[in-house]
Design a protein around this motif. Sequence first.
Motif, short mmCIF file in Angstrom:
data_model
loop_
_atom_site.label_atom_id
_atom_site.label_comp_id
_atom_site.label_asym_id
_atom_site.label_seq_id
_atom_site.Cartn_x
_atom_site.Cartn_y
_atom_site.Cartn_z
N LYS A 40 0.83 -1.21 0.00
CA LYS A 40 0.00 0.00 0.00
C LYS A 40 0.87 1.26 0.00
O LYS A 40 0.60 2.22 -0.72
CB LYS A 40 -0.93 0.02 1.22
CG LYS A 40 -2.08 -0.94 1.13
CD LYS A 40 -2.93 -0.88 2.40
CE LYS A 40 -3.96 -1.97 2.42
NZ LYS A 40 -4.75 -1.97 3.66
N GLN A 41 1.91 1.25 0.83
CA GLN A 41 2.80 2.40 0.89
C GLN A 41 3.51 2.63 -0.45
O GLN A 41 3.62 3.77 -0.92
CB GLN A 41 3.84 2.22 2.00
CG GLN A 41 3.27 2.27 3.39
CD GLN A 41 4.30 1.90 4.45
OE1 GLN A 41 5.42 1.51 4.15
NE2 GLN A 41 3.91 2.02 5.71
N ILE A 50 7.99 10.96 -6.86
CA ILE A 50 8.43 9.85 -6.01
C ILE A 50 9.69 10.25 -5.24
O ILE A 50 9.75 10.09 -4.02
CB ILE A 50 8.69 8.59 -6.86
CG1 ILE A 50 7.37 8.08 -7.46
CG2 ILE A 50 9.35 7.50 -6.01
CD1 ILE A 50 7.53 6.98 -8.49
N LEU A 51 10.68 10.77 -5.96
CA LEU A 51 11.92 11.16 -5.29
C LEU A 51 11.67 12.26 -4.26
O LEU A 51 12.21 12.22 -3.15
CB LEU A 51 12.96 11.62 -6.31
CG LEU A 51 13.54 10.53 -7.21
CD1 LEU A 51 14.44 11.15 -8.28
CD2 LEU A 51 14.29 9.51 -6.40
N VAL A 58 12.35 12.05 -0.25
CA VAL A 58 13.19 13.02 0.44
C VAL A 58 12.43 13.62 1.62
O VAL A 58 12.97 13.73 2.72
CB VAL A 58 13.68 14.13 -0.53
CG1 VAL A 58 14.28 15.29 0.22
CG2 VAL A 58 14.66 13.55 -1.53
N GLN A 59 11.17 13.98 1.40
CA GLN A 59 10.35 14.56 2.49
C GLN A 59 10.21 13.56 3.64
O GLN A 59 10.38 13.92 4.80
CB GLN A 59 8.96 14.93 1.98
CG GLN A 59 8.92 16.11 1.07
CD GLN A 59 7.54 16.29 0.45
OE1 GLN A 59 6.61 15.53 0.70
NE2 GLN A 59 7.41 17.32 -0.39
N ALA A 60 9.92 12.32 3.30
CA ALA A 60 9.72 11.29 4.33
C ALA A 60 11.02 11.02 5.09
O ALA A 60 11.01 10.84 6.31
CB ALA A 60 9.18 10.01 3.71
N SER A 98 14.39 11.71 9.92
CA SER A 98 15.62 12.19 10.55
C SER A 98 15.32 13.14 11.69
O SER A 98 15.93 13.08 12.75
CB SER A 98 16.51 12.90 9.53
OG SER A 98 16.94 12.00 8.55
N ILE A 99 14.34 13.99 11.49
CA ILE A 99 13.96 14.95 12.53
C ILE A 99 13.37 14.22 13.73
O ILE A 99 13.72 14.49 14.87
CB ILE A 99 12.96 16.00 11.97
CG1 ILE A 99 13.68 16.89 10.96
CG2 ILE A 99 12.34 16.82 13.09
CD1 ILE A 99 12.76 17.78 10.15
N ARG A 100 12.50 13.22 13.48
CA ARG A 100 11.90 12.46 14.58
C ARG A 100 12.96 11.67 15.33
O ARG A 100 12.94 11.58 16.55
CB ARG A 100 10.83 11.50 14.06
CG ARG A 100 9.50 12.15 13.79
CD ARG A 100 8.39 11.11 13.65
NE ARG A 100 8.71 10.05 12.72
CZ ARG A 100 8.38 10.04 11.44
NH1 ARG A 100 7.72 11.05 10.91
NH2 ARG A 100 8.70 9.01 10.67
#
Length: 160
Positions: free
Chosen positions: A103-104, A123-124, A128-130, A135-137
Amino acid sequence: MKIGELALAAQTQVETIRYYEREGLLPLAPRSEGNYRIYGPEHVERLAFVRHCRSLDMTLDEIRVLLRFKDEPQAECGEVNALLDEHIGHVATRIRELRQLEKQLKALRQQCAGVRDAEHCGILNKLVQASSATSIRSASPHVSGAHGNRGRRANNSTTE
């Protein structure tokens, strides 16, 4: 037969046979006067059993348990039943995880409907956003973002 012949007979790589010997899944073969291991039909049978269990995604520890019962044919098989029930549960969990992964990936694929330059690839950009959000989390001491192995069971073997 020598190890190469066993490998051919069982359609298994020589390195895998040696690994299974080190792990105690195959009994050590007697040696010839020239110090070659000499394997018999019992090795072919046991190797075929191990390979079949591996094809069912069983761990080496699970296979050890099964081999113990195989070597003690008079023992009651309740533990074998329990082992298989537990393994079925692991497989069911993995199937659920794989469906979620599918699904993802499908949602990710929908981010880019056509061919364009990589800088504008949906997609790229979504990846990158994910990854930036992850990284922030991970850097934040207050938010748990570690998913570890996501429930995958260890293969216990790098030679297969």
